[in-house]
Design a protein around this motif. Sequence first.
Motif, PDB file in Angstrom:
ATOM      1  N   ARG A  20      46.620  53.645  36.435  1.00 55.84           N
ATOM      2  CA  ARG A  20      47.665  53.830  35.434  1.00 55.84           C
ATOM      3  C   ARG A  20      48.175  52.466  34.964  1.00 55.84           C
ATOM      4  NH1 ARG A  20      52.058  56.136  37.924  1.00 55.84           N
ATOM      5  NH2 ARG A  20      51.131  55.704  39.947  1.00 55.84           N
ATOM      6  N   PRO A  21      48.406  52.314  33.669  1.00 54.89           N
ATOM      7  CA  PRO A  21      48.917  51.024  33.163  1.00 54.89           C
ATOM      8  C   PRO A  21      50.209  50.606  33.859  1.00 54.89           C
ATOM      9  CG  PRO A  21      48.272  52.456  31.343  1.00 54.89           C
ATOM     10  CD  PRO A  21      48.180  53.277  32.582  1.00 54.89           C
ATOM     11  N   GLN A  22      51.033  51.591  34.234  1.00 56.31           N
ATOM     12  CA  GLN A  22      52.298  51.253  34.907  1.00 56.31           C
ATOM     13  C   GLN A  22      52.046  50.570  36.249  1.00 56.31           C
ATOM     14  OE1 GLN A  22      51.415  54.144  33.623  1.00 56.31           O
ATOM     15  NE2 GLN A  22      53.127  55.241  32.650  1.00 56.31           N
ATOM     16  N   LEU A  23      50.945  50.968  36.913  1.00 55.40           N
ATOM     17  CA  LEU A  23      50.623  50.338  38.195  1.00 55.40           C
ATOM     18  C   LEU A  23      50.247  48.882  37.988  1.00 55.40           C
ATOM     19  CD1 LEU A  23      50.107  50.537  41.242  1.00 55.40           C
ATOM     20  CD2 LEU A  23      47.769  51.267  40.723  1.00 55.40           C
ATOM     21  N   ASP A  25      51.210  47.012  35.523  1.00 57.88           N
ATOM     22  CA  ASP A  25      52.452  46.304  35.163  1.00 57.88           C
ATOM     23  C   ASP A  25      53.277  45.982  36.413  1.00 57.88           C
ATOM     24  OD1 ASP A  25      51.756  46.443  32.522  1.00 57.88           O
ATOM     25  OD2 ASP A  25      53.018  48.188  32.071  1.00 57.88           O
ATOM     26  N   ALA A  26      53.351  46.949  37.320  1.00 63.40           N
ATOM     27  CA  ALA A  26      54.105  46.726  38.559  1.00 63.40           C
ATOM     28  C   ALA A  26      53.464  45.641  39.405  1.00 63.40           C
ATOM     29  CB  ALA A  26      54.203  48.028  39.352  1.00 63.40           C
ATOM     30  N   LEU A 565      59.201  49.100  43.150  1.00 62.77           N
ATOM     31  CA  LEU A 565      58.621  49.579  41.902  1.00 62.77           C
ATOM     32  C   LEU A 565      57.142  49.896  42.078  1.00 62.77           C
ATOM     33  CD1 LEU A 565      58.831  50.120  38.865  1.00 62.77           C
ATOM     34  CD2 LEU A 565      58.395  47.683  38.480  1.00 62.77           C
ATOM     35  N   GLU A 569      55.164  53.506  41.633  1.00 68.73           N
ATOM     36  CA  GLU A 569      54.030  53.726  40.732  1.00 68.73           C
ATOM     37  C   GLU A 569      52.769  54.117  41.494  1.00 68.73           C
ATOM     38  OE1 GLU A 569      54.311  53.993  37.690  1.00 68.73           O
ATOM     39  OE2 GLU A 569      56.332  53.209  37.463  1.00 68.73           O
TER      40      GLU A 569
END
Length: 570
Positions: A20-23, A25-26, A565, A569
Amino acid sequence: MLQKAAKIGHSSHVVTLDVRPQLLDALSALRERVAAARFPLPLPGAPRARANRDELLAQLDDYLVPRLKAPEAPLLAVIGGSTGAGKSTLVNSLVGRQVSEAGVLRPTTRTPVLVCHPDDHHWFAGMRVLPDLTRVWMPRQESTEGGEGEDDGDAGDDLPGFGDESPGPGDEQERALRIETADSLPRGLALLDAPDVDSLVADNRVLAAELISAADVWVMVTTASRYADAVPWHLLRTAKEHDATLVTVLDRVPHQVVSEVSRQFGALLAKAGLGDVPRFTVPELPESAGGGGLLPATAVAPLRAWLTHRVQEPAARAHAIARTAHGVLRSLDSRLPELAGAVAAQYAAALRLTSAVDEAYDNEHARVADRLQAGGVLAGDALKRWRSYPLDCGPGELLDAIAESLEALLLCAVTAADERIDEAWRREPAADVAGLAGRDPQAESAEHRIGMAVRRWRRVLEEYAEDEVRGMERVDKTPLPDPEVVAALLATALLGGHRARAAGEILAERIGAPGAVRLRDRGGRLLTDYLEKVLATERERRLAPLDALEVHPDPQAELIAALSLLQKER
């Protein structure tokens, strides 16, 4: 959910690794927090914290983020081990030709060699992985039979084309990664021949650790004579902690002890909780002492088959990648709090050092204020001058004596504060760093700085006296009082305590009671300001080296927040 698919070799099967892109980013945010962590104070845990930070950065930059961004990239197997383990010979034998030289000499520089199929060259030509290493391509030079070195030694210690570029005194060798291609390797597999993990050269050890951290598969090579050494076991335990995909190779095992050595090594692995780790044994052969030559294909066939299966069987490949990637991610749950704890210890130590300075200067400030209130400046030569004023002492001489006495009082206070700080800091391991331990090299100029401040205070006091005299009106053509006399009487009244009561009375007679009150109020505030300014300057001087280290509490909270965070994620 972003799905990235990677084809494995010639297989039509496709495996996916969901990222996931959020991962990402984190992970990026966490990486910045890790890079910002500093451990400048020499606390007992600081070297370990710095090593942990560097290892984390290497795994994030060289492995985890690149792998999650490109799950379809070739599998990277790093061949690591101790000096003389036979890593170069093993790599050459797996490839089927000599790609990595070995030598008996231990050079000051070490250029690792990465070998991949020509179709996979683009994956490693750029900076996707190991971005800190400059890529180099050199024509491969064939080694002669019976060349130098009967000890395999460092993997690729003497690389043709690089030996002449060893740095001279004062030079720095650019960190490089040599790229080789070989049709004999299956598509989707890359082998990286790392420096010795126990190299005598610190930079080599650091580079070896970085390369191993970049691996999808850790291939740890040891020998029949060194399989119980501490260094390879440290790496094996690290691999277990990170749950990395791990393979062990017991190299150069004499035929007559193959069974016994293999059994003992297996028992050690089982005792360490690594009993399920694949083990391969390579017998001692004449080619083993050939300076990085080739072993018979049968000697390395089982290892080669295992590696080939990892890249050509989608499920095996997915398992190898997922195990190492997830292992690194899970390891952050313990590694980040440990790093944050080390940051907190740095800040706590910095607070103790700062508190020692603050306490010492606060105490001296209070003591000097009491001495001034009690008229402690009017002592010694200054008192003698006052008692002989005005018959045998002029106003200028009286001012000189008072200024010198004030300067001596302030210098004594600063010296006492520094001595108290030195004593407190000697009990603190954190103070044992350049610029902190012992007396500040600039401390000898404190006398000059305080002298300058006292001279400025005197000039301003004289200006106050001149202003007051200038504002007076003449009465019956009576001459105005001498401003220097007014300044001398004012200084004596301010700093003389009960011994100088007469100075205040004479001052009031000369310029009038209202003027005397005004001057004493202004002069009192001026004295307080300069006292605070002098001691604040010296306090800041003592704290400057500590402030320059920039030890703050923020990194601890930021590391924990970044980990929280990431866990959310993940």
